[in-house]
Scaffold this motif. Structure first.
Motif, PDB file in Angstrom:
ATOM      1  N   ARG A 290       0.840  -1.206   0.000  1.00  0.00           N
ATOM      2  CA  ARG A 290       0.000   0.000   0.000  1.00  0.00           C
ATOM      3  C   ARG A 290       0.874   1.254   0.000  1.00  0.00           C
ATOM      4  N   ARG A 294       1.102   4.428  -2.729  1.00  0.00           N
ATOM      5  CA  ARG A 294       1.000   5.827  -2.347  1.00  0.00           C
ATOM      6  C   ARG A 294       2.255   6.609  -2.726  1.00  0.00           C
ATOM      7  N   PRO A 316      -6.666  -3.138  -0.798  1.00  0.00           N
ATOM      8  CA  PRO A 316      -7.048  -2.275  -1.920  1.00  0.00           C
ATOM      9  C   PRO A 316      -7.037  -3.017  -3.262  1.00  0.00           C
ATOM     10  N   ALA A 507       4.244  12.124   7.395  1.00  0.00           N
ATOM     11  CA  ALA A 507       2.935  11.495   7.599  1.00  0.00           C
ATOM     12  C   ALA A 507       2.677  11.279   9.090  1.00  0.00           C
ATOM     13  N   LEU A 511      -0.324  12.903  11.474  1.00  0.00           N
ATOM     14  CA  LEU A 511      -1.295  12.067  12.170  1.00  0.00           C
ATOM     15  C   LEU A 511      -1.264  12.273  13.681  1.00  0.00           C
ATOM     16  N   ASP A 518      -1.325   1.341   9.708  1.00  0.00           N
ATOM     17  CA  ASP A 518      -2.324   1.402   8.636  1.00  0.00           C
ATOM     18  C   ASP A 518      -2.658   2.831   8.240  1.00  0.00           C
ATOM     19  N   ASP A 519      -2.510   3.777   9.180  1.00  0.00           N
ATOM     20  CA  ASP A 519      -2.844   5.170   8.891  1.00  0.00           C
ATOM     21  C   ASP A 519      -1.816   5.845   7.988  1.00  0.00           C
ATOM     22  N   PRO A 521       0.085   5.160   5.139  1.00  0.00           N
ATOM     23  CA  PRO A 521      -0.073   5.336   3.687  1.00  0.00           C
ATOM     24  C   PRO A 521      -1.206   6.290   3.328  1.00  0.00           C
ATOM     25  N   GLU A 522      -2.285   6.277   4.136  1.00  0.00           N
ATOM     26  CA  GLU A 522      -3.433   7.118   3.806  1.00  0.00           C
ATOM     27  C   GLU A 522      -3.169   8.600   4.087  1.00  0.00           C
ATOM     28  N   ALA A 523      -2.158   8.891   4.892  1.00  0.00           N
ATOM     29  CA  ALA A 523      -1.819  10.288   5.193  1.00  0.00           C
ATOM     30  C   ALA A 523      -0.934  10.916   4.122  1.00  0.00           C
ATOM     31  N   PRO A 525      -1.192  11.473   0.732  1.00  0.00           N
ATOM     32  CA  PRO A 525      -1.691  12.508  -0.189  1.00  0.00           C
ATOM     33  C   PRO A 525      -1.740  13.893   0.444  1.00  0.00           C
TER      34      PRO A 525
END
Length: 533
Positions: A290, A294, A316, A507, A511, A518-519, A521-523, A525
């Motif tokens: 993941r 990203r 995903p 990132a 956060l 897990d958080d 990769p989503e941070a 962008p």
């Protein structure tokens, strides 16, 4: 290059100052005046109402800076008390000492004189600065232990660094390695022109408090060193005193455009392969995969054994999946030249990693070796001969000790007899550089003071002492995936590793406490948008 975006060793700092003075365009006294004025200005910013200050002036140029600070604060209305020596060995420091004597007395630099005075709002530590290479002794050592009392911390200001801190290693000279109990810990440290390794390594970030880098007009001569400066700071854990915003590190600015073309397609953005382990062990590899997505890799394929394929069916959906049981499968897959970066190790299993390593290294593809792959490499040292400059090794301290036991032992040496130390301590920076040269590969030595080194001696430091919540399960797997994704995009290994480390830290900063791996990769962008990249 702007102030503060590179790190100077103490030798490079001395060379910069010497070049400036040899030019005839600036004198040592002028540099001392600028340095003292900068520290006094930073004190006045934080304590806007004049109060009481005690300035402790040592025997060298750091003490000369202290006399300038005392004079400047006196002129600003502060009640100043100065402790110093009978003379200063250099003409510039002696001149500053005499200027102060025209204003007020100099009391003995002793613990008793320090104790006998009235309480001060601020104590200025101008005893020893950047050049110290051996433990302080005698009365000064006693003073430093007295300053280490916690009641001084809120008002202690260090000039260059807290006295006794080795600026090449971050070790506190005269203290057991890795500890700083009862060492002077500053609220504020003001250093000049550029940070030094010791500000960001080991005990440095703990003891320096807020680090401010003040411009004293040396940029021209610093930049004149050219290729001599081979150490960069990925996330400056310091402020730039002229008030400009923190620069996005050059490695980041130059890195993210790589492989991104307006008319490109997914294969022009790279294809990363993340090799997963057997049944029940797939979570780490999925975190890595993941993160590689990203990081901007055009395709990412997750490769577990056939027996574990079913457990990777969840999102995903952007991830591709392909079974890989043994070295023959990997060799066959690598006939596709579009595969441009690999990650081996997270959740892979040591035996599986050992089977796959020969085929992976023989391919000469850019790759990240993490976790179980590093243990396999340590268990089968003959494989080390196949490492190459596009390999990135990402050990934590324990893995580093298994891979490079003699270097790790040197890193710990001196712990039993710190008073015997002479010369700069062997640092994490030294260790990473030596390991990278031996391996012929990039070494990312993880920790709150992460060091990244290349075989040719280039290196970077990422200071993450402000990120204790990053010490969480899976965070390293995300970092490995970020490196793999950037390698797949075509970034050179050192640049990809530096950029991945910076993104990883940013990132985590975004956060905050409570993050999980897990958080992260989503941070990413939001980090990219916020950085204007």
């Amino acid at each position: 290059m702007p102030i503060g975006t590179e790190i100077l060793t103490t030798a490079q700092m001395r060379a910069t100052e010497s070049a400036a003075m040899a030019s005839g365009r600036v004198s040592g006294a002028a540099l001392m005046e600028r340095a003292g004025r900068a520290v006094a200005g930073q004190i006045r910013l934080r304590w806007p109402r004049p109060g009481r200050v005690t300035v402790l002036c040592g025997p060298g140029n750091n003490g000369g800076d202290g006399y300038v600070i005392a004079r400047r604060l006196h002129q600003a209305g502060w009640r100043v008390r100065v402790l110093g020596l009978d003379n200063a060995p250099g003409p510039d420091a002696e001149a500053m000492r005499r200027q102060w004597l025209a204003i007020g007395p100099i009391l003995p630099l002793t613990e008793q004189a320090l104790r006998d005075g009235p309480d001060s709002d601020v104590h200025v530590d101008a005893i020893f600065g950047t050049g110290l290479t051996r433990p302080p002794e005698g009365e000064i050592a006693t003073i430093l232990r007295h300053l280490g009392d916690s009641r001084f911390r809120d008002g202690l200001v260090a000039v260059d660094c807290p006295s006794g801190l080795c600026m090449d290693s971050g070790a506190m000279l005269g203290w057991p390695r890795g500890t700083a109990e009862h060492a002077p810990a500053a609220r504020l440290t003001v250093a000049f022109d550029s940070p030094k390794p010791g500000h960001l390594l080991e005990q440095g970030p703990i003891l320096c408090g807020q680090l401010v880098i003040a411009d004293i007009g040396l940029r021209e001569w610093r930049e004149g060193q050219g290729a001599g400066i081979r150490l960069g700071c990925l996330w400056p854990a310091f402020d730039i005193a002229d008030g400009r915003c923190q620069p996005v590190p050059a490695v980041v600015r130059a890195g993210l455009d790589k492989g991104r073309t307006r008319h490109g397609h997914k294969f022009s953005h790279g294809h990363a392969l993340v090799i997963a382990g057997g049944p029940g062990r797939g979570g780490a590899a999925r975190l890595s995969a993941r993160a590689a997505l990203r990081a901007g890799a055009g395709l990412v394929t997750l490769c577990p054994p056939d027996a574990a394929m079913a457990e990777h069916a969840q999102p995903p959906d952007a991830l591709m999946r392909r079974p890989m049981d043994g070295a023959e499968d990997l060799t066959a897959l690598l006939t596709d030249r579009r595969i441009s970066g690999l990650c081996l190790g997270p959740g892979c299993g040591i035996d599986r990693a050992a089977v796959l390593l020969p085929a992976l290294l023989a391919s000469r593809r850019p790759c990240v070796l993490d976790a179980d792959a590093l243990t396999a490499l340590a268990t089968h040292p003959a494989l080390a001969g196949a490492l190459h400059e596009a390999c990135v090794l990402t050990p934590h301290a324990g893995e580093f000790g298994r891979l490079f036991p003699d270097i790790a032992e040197r890193l710990q040496s001196g712990s039993d007899d710190p008073a015997a130390m002479r010369g700069p301590a062997f640092s994490r920076l030294d260790a990473a550089r030596e390991a990278a040269a031996r391996a012929g590969a990039i070494v990312l030595l993880k920790g709150p003071d992460t060091v990244i080194a290349a075989p040719d001696g280039r290196a970077m430091i990422h200071s993450a002492f402000d990120l204790p919540w990053l010490a969480t399960a899976g965070a390293g797997d995300v970092l490995a995936g970020l490196v793999a994704g950037l390698l797949a995009r075509g970034l050179p290994a050192l640049r990809a590793t530096g950029l991945a480390t910076w993104l990883h830290g940013q990132a985590a900063r975004r956060l905050g406490p409570g993050l999980t791996a897990d958080d992260l990769p989503e941070a990413l962008p939001a980090v990219l948008r916020q950085s204007g990249l």
